[in-house]
Design a protein around this motif. Structure first.
Motif, PDB file in Angstrom:
ATOM      1  N   TYR A 188     121.843 113.993 114.026  1.00 28.57           N
ATOM      2  CA  TYR A 188     122.564 113.169 114.981  1.00 28.57           C
ATOM      3  C   TYR A 188     122.176 111.704 114.807  1.00 28.57           C
ATOM      4  N   PRO A 189     123.079 110.783 115.108  1.00 24.30           N
ATOM      5  CA  PRO A 189     122.729 109.364 115.010  1.00 24.30           C
ATOM      6  C   PRO A 189     121.695 109.004 116.078  1.00 24.30           C
ATOM      7  N   PRO A 190     121.000 107.895 115.894  1.00 26.14           N
ATOM      8  CA  PRO A 190     120.018 107.508 116.909  1.00 26.14           C
ATOM      9  C   PRO A 190     120.698 107.264 118.249  1.00 26.14           C
ATOM     10  N   GLU A 191     119.958 107.486 119.297  1.00 25.57           N
ATOM     11  CA  GLU A 191     120.518 107.384 120.637  1.00 25.57           C
ATOM     12  C   GLU A 191     120.785 105.933 120.984  1.00 25.57           C
ATOM     13  N   GLY A 192     121.955 105.680 121.530  1.00 26.76           N
ATOM     14  CA  GLY A 192     122.351 104.332 121.928  1.00 26.76           C
ATOM     15  C   GLY A 192     121.841 104.016 123.323  1.00 26.76           C
ATOM     16  N   PRO A 193     122.179 102.832 123.807  1.00 21.59           N
ATOM     17  CA  PRO A 193     121.732 102.459 125.156  1.00 21.59           C
ATOM     18  C   PRO A 193     122.389 103.356 126.208  1.00 21.59           C
ATOM     19  N   ARG A 194     121.650 103.641 127.227  1.00 18.86           N
ATOM     20  CA  ARG A 194     122.158 104.493 128.312  1.00 18.86           C
ATOM     21  C   ARG A 194     123.167 103.728 129.159  1.00 18.86           C
ATOM     22  N   PRO A 195     124.184 104.419 129.662  1.00 16.68           N
ATOM     23  CA  PRO A 195     125.121 103.747 130.575  1.00 16.68           C
ATOM     24  C   PRO A 195     124.430 103.448 131.902  1.00 16.68           C
ATOM     25  N   GLN A 196     125.023 102.531 132.625  1.00 22.97           N
ATOM     26  CA  GLN A 196     124.431 102.144 133.907  1.00 22.97           C
ATOM     27  C   GLN A 196     124.565 103.279 134.910  1.00 22.97           C
ATOM     28  N   SER A 197     123.655 103.285 135.856  1.00 20.21           N
ATOM     29  CA  SER A 197     123.686 104.324 136.878  1.00 20.21           C
ATOM     30  C   SER A 197     124.847 104.052 137.839  1.00 20.21           C
ATOM     31  N   PRO A 198     125.297 105.071 138.557  1.00 16.01           N
ATOM     32  CA  PRO A 198     126.414 104.864 139.498  1.00 16.01           C
ATOM     33  C   PRO A 198     126.108 103.817 140.558  1.00 16.01           C
ATOM     34  N   GLU A 199     124.857 103.739 140.995  1.00 15.59           N
ATOM     35  CA  GLU A 199     124.505 102.746 142.016  1.00 15.59           C
ATOM     36  C   GLU A 199     124.678 101.332 141.469  1.00 15.59           C
ATOM     37  N   GLU A 200     124.254 101.108 140.212  1.00  9.13           N
ATOM     38  CA  GLU A 200     124.404  99.787 139.608  1.00  9.13           C
ATOM     39  C   GLU A 200     125.873  99.431 139.434  1.00  9.13           C
ATOM     40  N   LEU A 201     126.688 100.429 139.053  1.00  6.86           N
ATOM     41  CA  LEU A 201     128.121 100.176 138.896  1.00  6.86           C
ATOM     42  C   LEU A 201     128.768  99.830 140.231  1.00  6.86           C
ATOM     43  N   ARG A 202     128.358 100.514 141.300  1.00  4.58           N
ATOM     44  CA  ARG A 202     128.909 100.211 142.630  1.00  4.58           C
ATOM     45  C   ARG A 202     128.531  98.799 143.058  1.00  4.58           C
ATOM     46  N   GLU A 203     127.290  98.423 142.792  1.00 10.63           N
ATOM     47  CA  GLU A 203     126.838  97.080 143.153  1.00 10.63           C
ATOM     48  C   GLU A 203     127.620  96.019 142.382  1.00 10.63           C
ATOM     49  N   MET A 204     127.867  96.266 141.093  1.00  9.26           N
ATOM     50  CA  MET A 204     128.658  95.322 140.298  1.00  9.26           C
ATOM     51  C   MET A 204     130.077  95.222 140.841  1.00  9.26           C
ATOM     52  N   ALA A 205     130.654  96.354 141.256  1.00 10.32           N
ATOM     53  CA  ALA A 205     132.008  96.351 141.816  1.00 10.32           C
ATOM     54  C   ALA A 205     132.036  95.568 143.125  1.00 10.32           C
ATOM     55  N   ARG A 206     131.008  95.716 143.945  1.00  7.48           N
ATOM     56  CA  ARG A 206     130.935  94.961 145.211  1.00  7.48           C
ATOM     57  C   ARG A 206     130.844  93.463 144.933  1.00  7.48           C
ATOM     58  N   GLU A 207     130.041  93.071 143.942  1.00 13.01           N
ATOM     59  CA  GLU A 207     129.904  91.656 143.602  1.00 13.01           C
ATOM     60  C   GLU A 207     131.227  91.082 143.105  1.00 13.01           C
ATOM     61  N   LEU A 208     131.943  91.859 142.281  1.00 11.49           N
ATOM     62  CA  LEU A 208     133.251  91.400 141.811  1.00 11.49           C
ATOM     63  C   LEU A 208     134.239  91.266 142.968  1.00 11.49           C
ATOM     64  N   ALA A 209     134.176  92.209 143.907  1.00  7.99           N
ATOM     65  CA  ALA A 209     135.071  92.149 145.064  1.00  7.99           C
ATOM     66  C   ALA A 209     134.744  90.923 145.919  1.00  7.99           C
ATOM     67  N   ARG A 210     133.455  90.622 146.083  1.00 10.14           N
ATOM     68  CA  ARG A 210     133.064  89.426 146.876  1.00 10.14           C
ATOM     69  C   ARG A 210     133.564  88.162 146.194  1.00 10.14           C
ATOM     70  N   LYS A 211     133.434  88.092 144.836  1.00  7.60           N
ATOM     71  CA  LYS A 211     133.883  86.904 144.117  1.00  7.60           C
ATOM     72  C   LYS A 211     135.401  86.735 144.233  1.00  7.60           C
ATOM     73  N   ASN A 212     136.125  87.885 144.167  1.00  8.01           N
ATOM     74  CA  ASN A 212     137.589  87.801 144.286  1.00  8.01           C
ATOM     75  C   ASN A 212     138.007  87.371 145.672  1.00  8.01           C
ATOM     76  N   LYS A 213     137.287  87.788 146.715  1.00  2.20           N
ATOM     77  CA  LYS A 213     137.614  87.388 148.102  1.00  2.20           C
ATOM     78  C   LYS A 213     137.283  85.918 148.314  1.00  2.20           C
ATOM     79  N   ALA A 214     136.236  85.441 147.645  1.00  2.00           N
ATOM     80  CA  ALA A 214     135.847  84.038 147.811  1.00  2.00           C
ATOM     81  C   ALA A 214     136.875  83.101 147.199  1.00  2.00           C
ATOM     82  N   ARG A 215     137.654  83.519 146.252  1.00  2.00           N
ATOM     83  CA  ARG A 215     138.657  82.666 145.624  1.00  2.00           C
ATOM     84  C   ARG A 215     139.794  82.451 146.522  1.00  2.00           C
TER      85      ARG A 215
END
Length: 76
Positions: free
Chosen positions: A49-76
């Motif tokens: 098998y090829p060497p292991e790549g970087p792990r995907p982000q955890s669901p909590e981190e993805l939710r936090e990123m989505a919240r930050e994007l939503a805050r930035k979109n509301k601020a515009r």
């Protein structure tokens, strides 16, 4: 067996003995000495098998990123 003859009967018995003895001898050879099977299996290439790549982000981190994007979109 009278129509087969004794020479063909002996040949059949010899073939049967050979067919039965070869797997038994091979199993005895490999089961009693693990170095034999390691030597035999070591020559075979298996799936690499090829060497292991970087792990995907955890669901909590993805939710936090989505919240930050939503805050930035509301601020515009």
């Amino acid at each position: 067996m009278s129509s087969v003859g004794t020479s063909k009967g002996i040949l059949e018995i010899a073939k049967f003995g050979l067919y039965v003895s070869i797997p038994i001898v091979l199993m005895y050879t490999f089961a009693n000495n693990s170095k034999n099977i390691q030597k035999f299996m070591g020559n075979r290439s298996y799936i690499v098998y090829p060497p292991e790549g970087p792990r995907p982000q955890s669901p909590e981190e993805l939710r936090e990123m989505a919240r930050e994007l939503a805050r930035k979109n509301k601020a515009r």
